[in-house]
Write a protein that holds these residues in place. Structure first.
Motif, short mmCIF file in Angstrom:
data_model
loop_
_atom_site.label_atom_id
_atom_site.label_comp_id
_atom_site.label_asym_id
_atom_site.label_seq_id
_atom_site.Cartn_x
_atom_site.Cartn_y
_atom_site.Cartn_z
N GLU A 19 0.95 -1.28 0.13
CA GLU A 19 0.09 0.22 0.11
C GLU A 19 0.88 1.23 0.05
O GLU A 19 0.53 2.15 -0.80
CB GLU A 19 -0.96 0.02 1.23
CG GLU A 19 -1.96 -1.17 1.00
CD GLU A 19 -2.67 -1.38 2.39
OE1 GLU A 19 -4.15 -1.68 2.26
OE2 GLU A 19 -2.18 -1.07 3.33
N LEU A 20 2.08 1.25 0.71
CA LEU A 20 2.70 2.21 0.82
C LEU A 20 3.40 2.54 -0.58
O LEU A 20 3.36 3.77 -1.06
CB LEU A 20 4.18 2.09 1.86
CG LEU A 20 3.62 2.22 3.26
CD1 LEU A 20 4.40 1.89 4.20
CD2 LEU A 20 3.17 3.66 3.59
N ARG A 21 3.76 1.63 -1.11
CA ARG A 21 4.46 1.58 -2.55
C ARG A 21 3.72 2.31 -3.52
O ARG A 21 4.03 3.28 -4.20
CB ARG A 21 4.92 0.25 -3.07
CG ARG A 21 5.84 0.43 -4.28
CD ARG A 21 6.41 -1.10 -4.80
NE ARG A 21 5.24 -2.09 -4.56
CZ ARG A 21 4.13 -2.32 -5.09
NH1 ARG A 21 4.16 -1.41 -6.33
NH2 ARG A 21 3.57 -3.28 -4.98
N VAL A 51 13.06 7.81 5.00
CA VAL A 51 12.76 6.64 4.04
C VAL A 51 11.69 6.98 2.81
O VAL A 51 12.01 6.49 1.89
CB VAL A 51 11.90 5.65 5.12
CG1 VAL A 51 11.47 4.13 4.36
CG2 VAL A 51 12.53 5.08 6.37
N LEU A 52 10.85 7.78 3.40
CA LEU A 52 9.98 8.38 2.40
C LEU A 52 10.81 8.96 0.96
O LEU A 52 10.61 8.65 -0.23
CB LEU A 52 8.95 9.18 2.85
CG LEU A 52 8.16 10.24 1.61
CD1 LEU A 52 7.52 9.34 0.90
CD2 LEU A 52 7.50 11.37 2.41
N MET A 53 11.79 9.78 1.58
CA MET A 53 12.66 10.47 0.63
C MET A 53 13.49 9.48 -0.35
O MET A 53 13.22 9.89 -1.53
CB MET A 53 13.77 11.14 1.33
CG MET A 53 14.69 11.77 0.91
SD MET A 53 13.93 13.25 0.46
CE MET A 53 15.71 14.10 0.04
N SER A 54 13.72 8.37 0.29
CA SER A 54 14.69 7.49 -0.54
C SER A 54 14.01 7.12 -1.52
O SER A 54 14.23 6.57 -2.78
CB SER A 54 15.68 6.67 0.29
OG SER A 54 15.06 5.49 0.67
N ASP A 55 12.64 6.55 -1.36
CA ASP A 55 11.66 5.94 -2.36
C ASP A 55 11.19 6.94 -3.25
O ASP A 55 11.16 6.46 -4.55
CB ASP A 55 10.76 5.16 -1.53
CG ASP A 55 11.15 3.81 -0.94
OD1 ASP A 55 12.17 3.40 -1.10
OD2 ASP A 55 10.32 3.32 -0.04
N LEU A 56 11.06 7.91 -2.71
CA LEU A 56 10.09 9.09 -3.47
C LEU A 56 11.28 9.84 -4.79
O LEU A 56 10.95 9.55 -6.01
CB LEU A 56 9.64 10.16 -2.86
CG LEU A 56 8.96 11.31 -3.61
CD1 LEU A 56 7.78 10.97 -4.48
CD2 LEU A 56 8.90 12.53 -2.59
N ILE A 57 12.43 9.82 -4.35
CA ILE A 57 13.46 10.41 -5.39
C ILE A 57 13.66 9.51 -6.63
O ILE A 57 13.87 10.08 -7.57
CB ILE A 57 14.72 10.98 -4.83
CG1 ILE A 57 15.38 9.95 -4.14
CG2 ILE A 57 14.32 12.24 -3.83
CD1 ILE A 57 16.96 10.54 -3.58
N ARG A 58 13.50 8.32 -6.53
CA ARG A 58 13.86 7.15 -7.32
C ARG A 58 12.73 7.07 -8.34
O ARG A 58 12.86 6.55 -9.31
CB ARG A 58 14.35 6.13 -6.82
CG ARG A 58 15.60 6.23 -6.15
CD ARG A 58 15.93 4.70 -5.77
NE ARG A 58 15.40 4.53 -4.15
CZ ARG A 58 15.60 3.49 -3.49
NH1 ARG A 58 16.12 2.32 -3.78
NH2 ARG A 58 14.76 3.34 -2.30
N LEU A 59 11.66 7.69 -7.94
CA LEU A 59 10.65 7.92 -9.01
C LEU A 59 10.41 9.14 -9.58
O LEU A 59 9.35 9.28 -10.43
CB LEU A 59 9.30 7.42 -8.13
CG LEU A 59 9.10 6.15 -7.43
CD1 LEU A 59 7.98 5.97 -6.58
CD2 LEU A 59 9.11 4.91 -8.62
N LEU A 60 11.42 9.79 -9.51
CA LEU A 60 11.21 11.33 -10.01
C LEU A 60 12.18 11.29 -11.05
O LEU A 60 13.60 11.13 -10.44
CB LEU A 60 11.37 12.46 -9.02
CG LEU A 60 10.41 12.27 -7.96
CD1 LEU A 60 10.66 13.51 -6.87
CD2 LEU A 60 9.01 12.58 -8.67
N ASP A 61 12.14 11.87 -12.13
CA ASP A 61 13.07 11.94 -13.23
C ASP A 61 13.45 13.17 -13.76
O ASP A 61 14.32 13.19 -14.84
CB ASP A 61 12.50 10.89 -14.46
CG ASP A 61 11.11 11.38 -14.94
OD1 ASP A 61 10.67 12.61 -14.35
OD2 ASP A 61 10.68 10.71 -15.69
N MET A 62 13.19 14.11 -13.05
CA MET A 62 13.50 15.23 -13.49
C MET A 62 15.10 15.84 -12.67
O MET A 62 15.34 15.13 -11.88
CB MET A 62 12.81 16.59 -12.95
CG MET A 62 12.36 16.85 -11.55
SD MET A 62 11.67 15.68 -10.64
CE MET A 62 9.96 16.30 -10.65
#
Ligand code: IMP
Ligand code: MG
Length: 182
Positions: A19-21, A51-62
């Protein structure tokens, strides 16, 4: 599912890893959509947002920069106390940068509101905020986060970066701490 962990506390899982993912994929989509490839500076609020940070930034491509601030509210247990901010790692100028503040949870909102007002003084080109969790019916300020992962009931939660007395940040899910333990 109930789990008993090292401090002898009981927990009930609120948000599973899956769910988090999915929630983080959704906010990442909203963030990509909003910034349209423009360079972004993420300001992470330590420690809860790591933790959020490390998961979130890898989904951002800018093109993306990371800055950090430190906030702690010296709660004796779960009740808010005096907010302490450490901003010395931040560049003195954020001019021309699109800034996205990232925090773990929006509870009363005082932390987010205060950090946003400090960031605003450094004249960013744009200033928005994202949180993983927002507690229902708790807001005491007149700002709301722009990107929200999940609205949750007003209960004390731990895991995925969130702590109780500095513990449990490493849980891969978000769980309620049962009130008799607080
Ligand atoms: P606010 O300033 O009341 O919005 O509180 C925000 C800060 O309090 C967050 O960054 C967390 O560090 C902490 N906090 C608020 N609620 C919880 C919770 O349920 N679990 C763990 N930390 C919390
Ligand atoms: Mg905390």
């Amino acid at each position: 599912m109930y789990l008993t962990l090292d401090l002898g506390t009981t927990m009930k899982i609120l948000l599973t890893e899956d769910e988090l993912r999915r929630g983080i994929e959704r906010i990442a989509g909203e963030i990509r959509e909003y910034y349209q490839g423009r360079p972004l500076t993420i300001v992470a609020v330590l420690k809860g947002s790591v933790v959020l940070m490390s998961d979130l930034i890898r989904l951002l491509d800018m093109p993306l920069r990371i800055e950090i601030v430190r906030a702690s509210s010296y709660r004796d247990s779960t009740r808010p106390g005096e907010l302490k901010l450490k901003l010395d790692m931040l560049p003195s100028e954020l001019k021309d940068r699109e800034v996205l503040l990232v925090d773990d949870i929006f509870d009363t909102g005082y932390t987010l509101a205060e950090v946003l007002s400090q960031l605003a003084r450094r004249h960013p080109a744009g200033l928005r905020s994202a949180v993983l969790l927002r507690k229902e019916g708790r807001c005491e300020v007149d700002v709301e986060p722009d990107f929200v992962g999940f609205d949750i009931p007003d209960r004390f939660v731990v895991g995925y970066g969130l702590d109780y007395q500095e513990m449990y940040r490493n849980l891969p899910h978000v769980a309620y701490l049962e009130t008799e333990d607080l």
